[in-house]
Design a protein around this motif. Structure first.
Motif, PDB file in Angstrom:
ATOM      1  N   ILE A   1      -4.545  -5.766  -5.884  1.00  0.00           N
ATOM      2  CA  ILE A   1      -4.604  -5.004  -4.640  1.00  0.00           C
ATOM      3  C   ILE A   1      -6.052  -4.835  -4.172  1.00  0.00           C
ATOM      4  O   ILE A   1      -6.331  -4.881  -2.984  1.00  0.00           O
ATOM      5  CB  ILE A   1      -3.881  -3.657  -4.795  1.00  0.00           C
ATOM      6  CG1 ILE A   1      -3.907  -2.865  -3.494  1.00  0.00           C
ATOM      7  CG2 ILE A   1      -4.468  -2.814  -5.875  1.00  0.00           C
ATOM      8  CD1 ILE A   1      -2.594  -2.715  -2.881  1.00  0.00           C
TER       9      ILE A   1
ATOM     10  N   ALA B   1      -6.636   6.543  -7.014  1.00  0.00           N
ATOM     11  CA  ALA B   1      -6.858   5.481  -6.038  1.00  0.00           C
ATOM     12  C   ALA B   1      -6.193   5.786  -4.705  1.00  0.00           C
ATOM     13  O   ALA B   1      -6.221   4.972  -3.795  1.00  0.00           O
ATOM     14  CB  ALA B   1      -6.333   4.168  -6.599  1.00  0.00           C
ATOM     15  N   PHE B   2      -5.631   6.970  -4.602  1.00  0.00           N
ATOM     16  CA  PHE B   2      -4.859   7.372  -3.431  1.00  0.00           C
ATOM     17  C   PHE B   2      -5.593   7.112  -2.110  1.00  0.00           C
ATOM     18  O   PHE B   2      -5.070   6.478  -1.198  1.00  0.00           O
ATOM     19  CB  PHE B   2      -4.556   8.861  -3.594  1.00  0.00           C
ATOM     20  CG  PHE B   2      -3.791   9.470  -2.478  1.00  0.00           C
ATOM     21  CD1 PHE B   2      -2.437   9.265  -2.376  1.00  0.00           C
ATOM     22  CD2 PHE B   2      -4.421  10.245  -1.529  1.00  0.00           C
ATOM     23  CE1 PHE B   2      -1.725   9.835  -1.350  1.00  0.00           C
ATOM     24  CE2 PHE B   2      -3.723  10.812  -0.503  1.00  0.00           C
ATOM     25  CZ  PHE B   2      -2.369  10.605  -0.419  1.00  0.00           C
TER      26      PHE B   2
ATOM     27  N   MET C   1       2.091   1.886  -3.413  1.00  0.00           N
ATOM     28  CA  MET C   1       0.980   2.334  -4.267  1.00  0.00           C
ATOM     29  C   MET C   1       0.645   3.798  -4.011  1.00  0.00           C
ATOM     30  O   MET C   1       0.407   4.573  -4.933  1.00  0.00           O
ATOM     31  CB  MET C   1      -0.265   1.486  -3.991  1.00  0.00           C
ATOM     32  CG  MET C   1      -0.130   0.052  -4.391  1.00  0.00           C
ATOM     33  SD  MET C   1      -0.341  -0.116  -6.161  1.00  0.00           S
ATOM     34  CE  MET C   1      -0.324  -1.863  -6.349  1.00  0.00           C
ATOM     35  N   VAL C   2       0.598   4.168  -2.726  1.00  0.00           N
ATOM     36  CA  VAL C   2       0.262   5.552  -2.377  1.00  0.00           C
ATOM     37  C   VAL C   2       1.295   6.505  -2.960  1.00  0.00           C
ATOM     38  O   VAL C   2       0.950   7.520  -3.590  1.00  0.00           O
ATOM     39  CB  VAL C   2       0.190   5.717  -0.841  1.00  0.00           C
ATOM     40  CG1 VAL C   2       0.192   7.186  -0.462  1.00  0.00           C
ATOM     41  CG2 VAL C   2      -1.068   5.054  -0.295  1.00  0.00           C
TER      42      VAL C   2
ATOM     43  N   LEU D   1      -7.138  12.642  -7.258  1.00  0.00           N
ATOM     44  CA  LEU D   1      -6.529  11.787  -6.246  1.00  0.00           C
ATOM     45  C   LEU D   1      -6.422  10.333  -6.692  1.00  0.00           C
ATOM     46  O   LEU D   1      -5.647   9.579  -6.145  1.00  0.00           O
ATOM     47  CB  LEU D   1      -7.317  11.864  -4.942  1.00  0.00           C
ATOM     48  CG  LEU D   1      -7.084  13.136  -4.150  1.00  0.00           C
ATOM     49  CD1 LEU D   1      -7.888  13.103  -2.874  1.00  0.00           C
ATOM     50  CD2 LEU D   1      -5.611  13.283  -3.821  1.00  0.00           C
TER      51      LEU D   1
ATOM     52  N   GLY E   1       0.815  -1.213   0.000  1.00  0.00           N
ATOM     53  CA  GLY E   1       0.000   0.000   0.000  1.00  0.00           C
ATOM     54  C   GLY E   1       0.849   1.264   0.000  1.00  0.00           C
ATOM     55  O   GLY E   1       0.530   2.227  -0.701  1.00  0.00           O
ATOM     56  N   VAL E   2       1.940   1.259   0.762  1.00  0.00           N
ATOM     57  CA  VAL E   2       2.800   2.447   0.815  1.00  0.00           C
ATOM     58  C   VAL E   2       3.369   2.749  -0.573  1.00  0.00           C
ATOM     59  O   VAL E   2       3.355   3.900  -1.031  1.00  0.00           O
ATOM     60  CB  VAL E   2       3.937   2.250   1.846  1.00  0.00           C
ATOM     61  CG1 VAL E   2       4.987   3.334   1.707  1.00  0.00           C
ATOM     62  CG2 VAL E   2       3.377   2.247   3.256  1.00  0.00           C
TER      63      VAL E   2
ATOM     64  N   GLU F   1       0.797   6.811  -6.599  1.00  0.00           N
ATOM     65  CA  GLU F   1      -0.360   7.650  -6.914  1.00  0.00           C
ATOM     66  C   GLU F   1      -0.030   9.136  -6.719  1.00  0.00           C
ATOM     67  O   GLU F   1      -0.479   9.992  -7.478  1.00  0.00           O
ATOM     68  CB  GLU F   1      -1.557   7.275  -6.036  1.00  0.00           C
ATOM     69  CG  GLU F   1      -2.213   5.961  -6.400  1.00  0.00           C
ATOM     70  CD  GLU F   1      -2.914   6.011  -7.742  1.00  0.00           C
ATOM     71  OE1 GLU F   1      -3.337   7.113  -8.154  1.00  0.00           O
ATOM     72  OE2 GLU F   1      -3.027   4.955  -8.380  1.00  0.00           O
ATOM     73  N   ILE F   2       0.749   9.433  -5.672  1.00  0.00           N
ATOM     74  CA  ILE F   2       1.128  10.833  -5.448  1.00  0.00           C
ATOM     75  C   ILE F   2       1.938  11.342  -6.640  1.00  0.00           C
ATOM     76  O   ILE F   2       1.680  12.425  -7.181  1.00  0.00           O
ATOM     77  CB  ILE F   2       1.946  10.969  -4.141  1.00  0.00           C
ATOM     78  CG1 ILE F   2       1.062  10.683  -2.931  1.00  0.00           C
ATOM     79  CG2 ILE F   2       2.537  12.371  -4.027  1.00  0.00           C
ATOM     80  CD1 ILE F   2       1.791  10.728  -1.614  1.00  0.00           C
TER      81      ILE F   2
ATOM     82  N   TYR G   1      -5.968   3.400  -0.905  1.00  0.00           N
ATOM     83  CA  TYR G   1      -4.762   2.804  -0.323  1.00  0.00           C
ATOM     84  C   TYR G   1      -4.511   3.366   1.069  1.00  0.00           C
ATOM     85  O   TYR G   1      -4.128   2.646   1.993  1.00  0.00           O
ATOM     86  CB  TYR G   1      -3.549   3.065  -1.216  1.00  0.00           C
ATOM     87  CG  TYR G   1      -3.695   2.509  -2.597  1.00  0.00           C
ATOM     88  CD1 TYR G   1      -4.291   1.271  -2.796  1.00  0.00           C
ATOM     89  CD2 TYR G   1      -3.243   3.208  -3.697  1.00  0.00           C
ATOM     90  CE1 TYR G   1      -4.433   0.764  -4.065  1.00  0.00           C
ATOM     91  CE2 TYR G   1      -3.381   2.701  -4.970  1.00  0.00           C
ATOM     92  CZ  TYR G   1      -3.981   1.480  -5.149  1.00  0.00           C
ATOM     93  OH  TYR G   1      -4.120   0.972  -6.400  1.00  0.00           O
ATOM     94  N   LEU G   2      -4.753   4.663   1.202  1.00  0.00           N
ATOM     95  CA  LEU G   2      -4.508   5.292   2.501  1.00  0.00           C
ATOM     96  C   LEU G   2      -5.443   4.715   3.557  1.00  0.00           C
ATOM     97  O   LEU G   2      -5.021   4.398   4.674  1.00  0.00           O
ATOM     98  CB  LEU G   2      -4.729   6.802   2.358  1.00  0.00           C
ATOM     99  CG  LEU G   2      -3.748   7.689   3.107  1.00  0.00           C
ATOM    100  CD1 LEU G   2      -2.331   7.363   2.719  1.00  0.00           C
ATOM    101  CD2 LEU G   2      -4.046   9.143   2.832  1.00  0.00           C
TER     102      LEU G   2
ATOM    103  N   MET H   1      -6.840   1.824   3.456  1.00  0.00           N
ATOM    104  CA  MET H   1      -6.433   0.449   3.729  1.00  0.00           C
ATOM    105  C   MET H   1      -5.295   0.402   4.743  1.00  0.00           C
ATOM    106  O   MET H   1      -5.334  -0.366   5.708  1.00  0.00           O
ATOM    107  CB  MET H   1      -5.975  -0.230   2.442  1.00  0.00           C
ATOM    108  CG  MET H   1      -5.420  -1.613   2.702  1.00  0.00           C
ATOM    109  SD  MET H   1      -4.493  -2.274   1.326  1.00  0.00           S
ATOM    110  CE  MET H   1      -2.968  -1.404   1.466  1.00  0.00           C
ATOM    111  N   ILE H   2      -4.275   1.265   4.539  1.00  0.00           N
ATOM    112  CA  ILE H   2      -3.142   1.255   5.463  1.00  0.00           C
ATOM    113  C   ILE H   2      -3.615   1.616   6.870  1.00  0.00           C
ATOM    114  O   ILE H   2      -3.246   0.970   7.851  1.00  0.00           O
ATOM    115  CB  ILE H   2      -2.061   2.248   4.983  1.00  0.00           C
ATOM    116  CG1 ILE H   2      -1.463   1.745   3.679  1.00  0.00           C
ATOM    117  CG2 ILE H   2      -0.966   2.393   6.023  1.00  0.00           C
ATOM    118  CD1 ILE H   2      -0.507   2.712   3.043  1.00  0.00           C
TER     119      ILE H   2
END
Lengths: 323, 296
Positions: free
Chosen positions: B233, B273-274, A127-128, B271, A124-125, A131-132, B277-278, B280-281
């Motif tokens: 994911i 899928a940002f 992926m984030v 944004l 996830g990190v 995405e950023i 994921y956030l 989810m974390i």
């Protein structure tokens, strides 16, 4: 000195295969140009795999998002070279520094939960962050990638040439220095405590090892290594794209480390050499579908048994040495 | 004027909610097999999306080359993916139970790579289209809300499947055998439950459902060789956020994820899928066992 310290000192001694390996790697610089680009690729991949080895092989943290730090280092170095200064060493240091900060911030997330939770969180990190980078095309160049990265001469006197000789020497030296550093770290009481944590975190804690602090430390350190590898890629190819954060990069480095053998300082280097040559060889006869054969190799590798395969190889080496 | 604007915004929101629910239902059918193998049997199977892709491509081939109607393709997609799952489970996966998560991850990533390259080789890398029958196309106006007919169809089918699965897991003999085998395989074996058969059937049904989801979802999710990687994911989020005790949690997580994803893409397209994921974390860090599960 007690037995543990003596054991460490004995294991820290340099052996001749190590010396030969580095001499050969440096001797490759004298070759006629033509292979430096792929050698440079191997050196960077080896450094990236070494950083994963620190957390997976020594501390036992399974990560599916190690590309996060690689990408952060790559973009940092690329942006610095594009907007501020083309000095390679400054980019390398800053790339490592920013990756260290990101590594420290996210290390708190991997302390909790099972292996599965860690897999998901690390994935996830990455992926984030991807995405950023995707959401800031003005900064990252978006889908086109970061263009216009121009590097100055290394140490003020060696220009990056077209054949990649300087690039290879630069990456190889960085890899060498970081391997020395990793060698010093894993062959220290700190390294021993990491291995204790990997075997049994509960027992390590009972023996007085500060488990969480050690995991944070090694995760942050690995992030710095990965960031350096990313910075090297950005600088030697003068290009960064969103691809640095992608899942396949995290999966590939895992594969590289597993091929070379995790929990062994030269596992990353061996894996990077084998993987790159394999990929190059397969791609030569089937350029589009090489992924299939890599996948098949991976499945076969796991089915036969990693331990048995790599362990068998070591047993053979040990047998050869004893003779 | 203001009232008019308000009503328009409300009806847009209702449409988004509806699309999100349909999307979530689809995700549930795609991921529920994984909820059992990963959530209940503790097997990290990153290749789950490959079975969904198999179902999707079977439908494409049957419709394009053999001219079968869409509805007839759905059970075949289920059967084909289930058969594939059964064969792979008996030959390969069975060796992987009880291995370390790292081994399972490597093994299933290898399978994904092979599936992606194979489909690329066999079908080409371009996205495939499924031509829906005319009666499933278009939207209808229900109380001022635009409702897609195909999405209603998906909601009905997937909702029915979810209900049937919950009943099968909780009320049938097979369901209780599965729960027993998952809780303690050794004791279950001692009681005469054919654990490996139960696992094989479960794996096959889960793969089949993924295949059905792939066939149903080709229109909405898109279908190309990278499908297993693109949605991996999402499936993992459904399972880990939903928690691992039963399928109610994954069902709720699918709906949440579906609505959040559709709404996020509509209201905050920058944004991407940002947010997902956030979230989810955050969920995993705060509740490592999932939102809806009791820690085991």
């Amino acid at each position: 000195m007690d037995a543990a310290a003596l054991g460490l000192v004995r294991r820290a001694r340099w052996r001749w295969p190590e010396v030969v390996l580095w001499l050969l790697a440096y001797a490759a610089l004298l070759m006629p140009p033509g292979k430096f680009l792929i050698l440079n690729e191997i050196a960077i991949l080896a450094l990236f795999a070494l950083s994963l080895d620190l957390i997976l092989g020594y501390a036992g943290i399974v990560s599916l998002g190690h590309a996060a730090f690689f990408g952060v280092g790559a973009y940092t170095a690329g942006l610095l070279a594009k907007h501020v200064t083309g000095d390679p060493l400054a980019g390398l240091l800053l790339g490592a520094a920013v990756a260290t900060v990101v590594g420290f911030a996210t290390s708190l997330l991997v302390l909790r939960g099972s292996d599965l939770t860690r897999l998901m969180v690390t994935l996830g990190v990455a992926m984030v962050l991807g995405e950023i980078a995707n959401a800031l095309p003005g900064l990252s160049g978006g889908a086109d990638g970061l263009q216009g990265v121009t590097m100055g001469p290394l140490l003020g006197c060696f220009d990056f040439d077209l054949f990649g000789r300087t690039a290879y020497a630069y990456s190889l030296t960085t890899l060498f220095l970081f391997t020395l550093l990793a060698r010093r770290i894993v062959l220290s009481p700190f390294g021993l405590s990491l291995m204790a944590i990997r075997r049994n975190p509960l027992r390590a804690g009972a023996l007085g090892v500060p488990v969480n602090a050690r995991l944070i430390a090694v995760y942050t350190l690995a992030a710095a290594f990965a960031g350096t590898a990313g910075a090297l890629l950005a600088q030697t190819t003068a290009f960064v794209s969103l691809d640095v954060f992608e899942f396949h990069r995290s999966a590939d480095v895992l594969l590289v480390l597993i091929i070379g053998g995790a929990g062994w300082l030269y596992g990353g280097i061996a894996g990077a050499v084998i993987y790159t040559l394999l990929q190059d060889g397969i791609a030569a006869f089937t350029p589009q579908y090489w992924q299939f054969w890599i996948g098949l190799l991976l499945v076969a590798f796991v089915l036969v048994g990693r331990q048995r395969l790599v362990g068998g190889l070591y047993a053979m080496l040990g047998w050869a040495r004893r003779r | 004027m203001l009232l008019h604007l308000y009503l328009r915004a409300m009806s847009a929101m209702a449409t988004i909610l509806f699309d999100g629910v349909a999307y979530g239902m689809l995700l549930f059918v795609l991921a529920c097999g994984l909820a059992v193998t990963l959530g209940l049997m503790n097997f990290v199977n990153l290749a789950h999306g490959a079975f969904a892709m198999a179902g999707g491509y079977v439908t494409v081939v049957l419709m394009d080359r053999f001219g079968l109607p869409f509805l007839a393709c759905l059970p075949i997609a289920f059967a084909a993916a289930a058969l594939l799952g059964l064969v792979l489970e008996r030959t390969l996966y069975v060796h992987m139970y009880g291995r370390s998560p790292l081994d399972q991850v490597l093994f299933s990533i290898g399978l994904v790579f092979m599936a992606v390259a194979f489909v690329d080789w066999a079908m080409g890398s371009s996205p495939q289209n499924i031509k829906l029958p005319a009666w499933l196309q278009g939207r209808r106006d229900v109380f001022g809300v635009q409702v897609g007919i195909y999405r209603s169809f998906i909601i009905v089918i997937c909702g029915g499947l979810a209900l049937a699965l919950q009943l099968a897991l909780m009320r049938t003999r097979f369901g209780s055998r599965l729960r027993a085998a998952v809780d303690d395989a050794r004791v279950a074996r001692g009681l005469g439950i054919p654990v490996s058969t139960v696992f094989a059937v479960t794996f096959a049904v889960g793969s089949g459902l993924a295949g059905l989801g792939g066939a149903l979802g080709a229109e909405i999710l898109g279908l190309d060789p990278n499908f297993p990687l693109r949605f991996m994911i999402y499936f993992l989020i459904v399972v880990t956020v939903g928690g691992t005790s039963g399928i109610v949690g994954p069902f709720a997580a699918s709906l949440l994820l579906g609505v959040a994803d559709v709404a996020g893409k509509y209201y905050l397209p920058a944004l991407g899928a940002f947010m997902i994921y956030l979230v989810m974390i955050a969920v995993l860090v705060l509740r490592p066992h999932g939102l809806f599960a009791r820690p085991r």
